[in-house]
Design a protein around this motif. Sequence first.
Motif, mmCIF file in Angstrom:
data_model
loop_
_atom_site.group_PDB
_atom_site.id
_atom_site.type_symbol
_atom_site.label_atom_id
_atom_site.label_comp_id
_atom_site.label_asym_id
_atom_site.label_seq_id
_atom_site.Cartn_x
_atom_site.Cartn_y
_atom_site.Cartn_z
ATOM 1 N N PRO A 46 3.521 3.026 3.892
ATOM 2 C CA PRO A 46 4.298 3.700 2.842
ATOM 3 C C PRO A 46 5.408 4.547 3.450
ATOM 4 C CG PRO A 46 2.234 4.858 3.197
ATOM 5 C CD PRO A 46 2.166 3.606 4.036
ATOM 6 N N SER A 47 6.611 4.470 2.843
ATOM 7 C CA SER A 47 7.768 5.114 3.465
ATOM 8 C C SER A 47 8.568 6.011 2.539
ATOM 9 C CB SER A 47 8.714 4.046 4.041
ATOM 10 O OG SER A 47 8.068 3.271 5.014
ATOM 11 N N GLY A 48 8.251 6.036 1.254
ATOM 12 C CA GLY A 48 9.028 6.856 0.336
ATOM 13 C C GLY A 48 8.161 7.489 -0.722
ATOM 14 N N VAL A 49 8.568 8.668 -1.211
ATOM 15 C CA VAL A 49 7.818 9.358 -2.261
ATOM 16 C C VAL A 49 8.774 10.237 -3.062
ATOM 17 C CG1 VAL A 49 7.176 11.285 -0.728
ATOM 18 C CG2 VAL A 49 5.810 10.806 -2.773
ATOM 19 N N PHE A 59 5.785 8.624 -7.447
ATOM 20 C CA PHE A 59 6.167 7.262 -7.115
ATOM 21 C C PHE A 59 6.185 7.103 -5.600
ATOM 22 C CE2 PHE A 59 7.847 8.083 -11.290
ATOM 23 C CZ PHE A 59 7.615 6.901 -11.988
ATOM 24 N N VAL A 60 5.617 6.006 -5.121
ATOM 25 C CA VAL A 60 5.474 5.745 -3.685
ATOM 26 C C VAL A 60 5.919 4.317 -3.397
ATOM 27 C CG1 VAL A 60 3.858 5.586 -1.755
ATOM 28 C CG2 VAL A 60 3.527 7.333 -3.507
ATOM 29 N N THR A 314 6.189 9.754 6.888
ATOM 30 C CA THR A 314 7.451 9.069 6.636
ATOM 31 C C THR A 314 8.322 9.704 5.557
ATOM 32 O OG1 THR A 314 6.185 7.595 5.186
ATOM 33 C CG2 THR A 314 6.663 6.802 7.417
ATOM 34 N N ALA A 315 7.750 10.468 4.640
ATOM 35 C CA ALA A 315 8.544 11.055 3.564
ATOM 36 C C ALA A 315 7.764 12.195 2.930
ATOM 37 C CB ALA A 315 8.888 9.993 2.514
#
Length: 350
Positions: A46-49, A59-60, A314-315
Amino acid sequence: MRRLFVQPLTAVLAVLAFAPMSYAQEAAEKPAEPTPKLLVKHLNNPSGVTVHPGTGHVFVTSNQGVFRWDRSTPGKVYLEVEGFPTDVYGKGPKYNIGPLGVTLWGTDRLIVPDGGLQDGEELVRVYKIADELPAKPRKATETEFALGPIKGNPEINYKGEGNYYAAIVWNDTIYVTSNGDDTKGWIATAKIVDGKPGELTGTIATKEATEVDAPVAITVTPDGSSLVVGQMGEMTVPGDSLLTFYDKEGKLTKKLTTGLNDITGLAYSPKTGKLYATDFAWAEEIKGNGGLFELEVGEEAVTAKKIVSLDRPTALAFDKEGTLYLTVFGTGENTGEKPTGGLVRLEPGL
């Protein structure tokens, strides 16, 4: 020291009164690291949130797609968008990636920068969303808008752009960090006119401005005056990440060393105004050094204070109450054959 125990009691007390603090006392007074709570597990890199300001839905993005987590149903996560292409990214080690970042445009649109195609083919995808949890996921191709691609132009030594990582909306413009053309380090932009984004173009050449690779993390100062970018640097070079600031015209106004290895996320606390960063710590020799850091911004450099150790974060994103959500490649749990990534939470207080 042995003679101390044969001295009169008053002498002993006098010595202790002026003795330096013991290691036990130091440990007792040093605040313990906050404990991240694992909310969603078995996510694949997972790289965004991002957090919806109204519903509180989180949201991921991972290479499995875009997920939505709702605190009212904590034992379940909903797949919002699926079917993204995937690619391999990195230098020793390498990871499978798909959609990388996610941010909200207003309250009813998601911006999803993609990393699953070849440079010169990748897109920044925009999806219309509702407040309600999705009954079933939509396909990655079912976008409201698809920004890009930015193709190469050999006549002007311009490489194709890609590995779009993070996005933010600022001054009626979508800003997106990218890592395709390493000679430029573009932040791409698309101007929003009448509710529609225009052409995605390379606008700020961060590599030329900073002489350091890879713009990745992006946010805006609380007063809205400056764009803040985490220049990740070379994955194989420890300690080379920069914190940089740009004005509304895209001019670099401040370039600060941080001592961090690979900045992947930036966010200001809505409660304290403090700036926080995630450090992935990519290189093999610094594996395990990643975490969440508080950044104290000075005139010449940044002082980075570790808040909590994390495995390849990552975020990060705050909700309006000050709760912090982070994505990590490793949760520390024994997952067997299942993906090791997850979404974690830190309670308000930062």
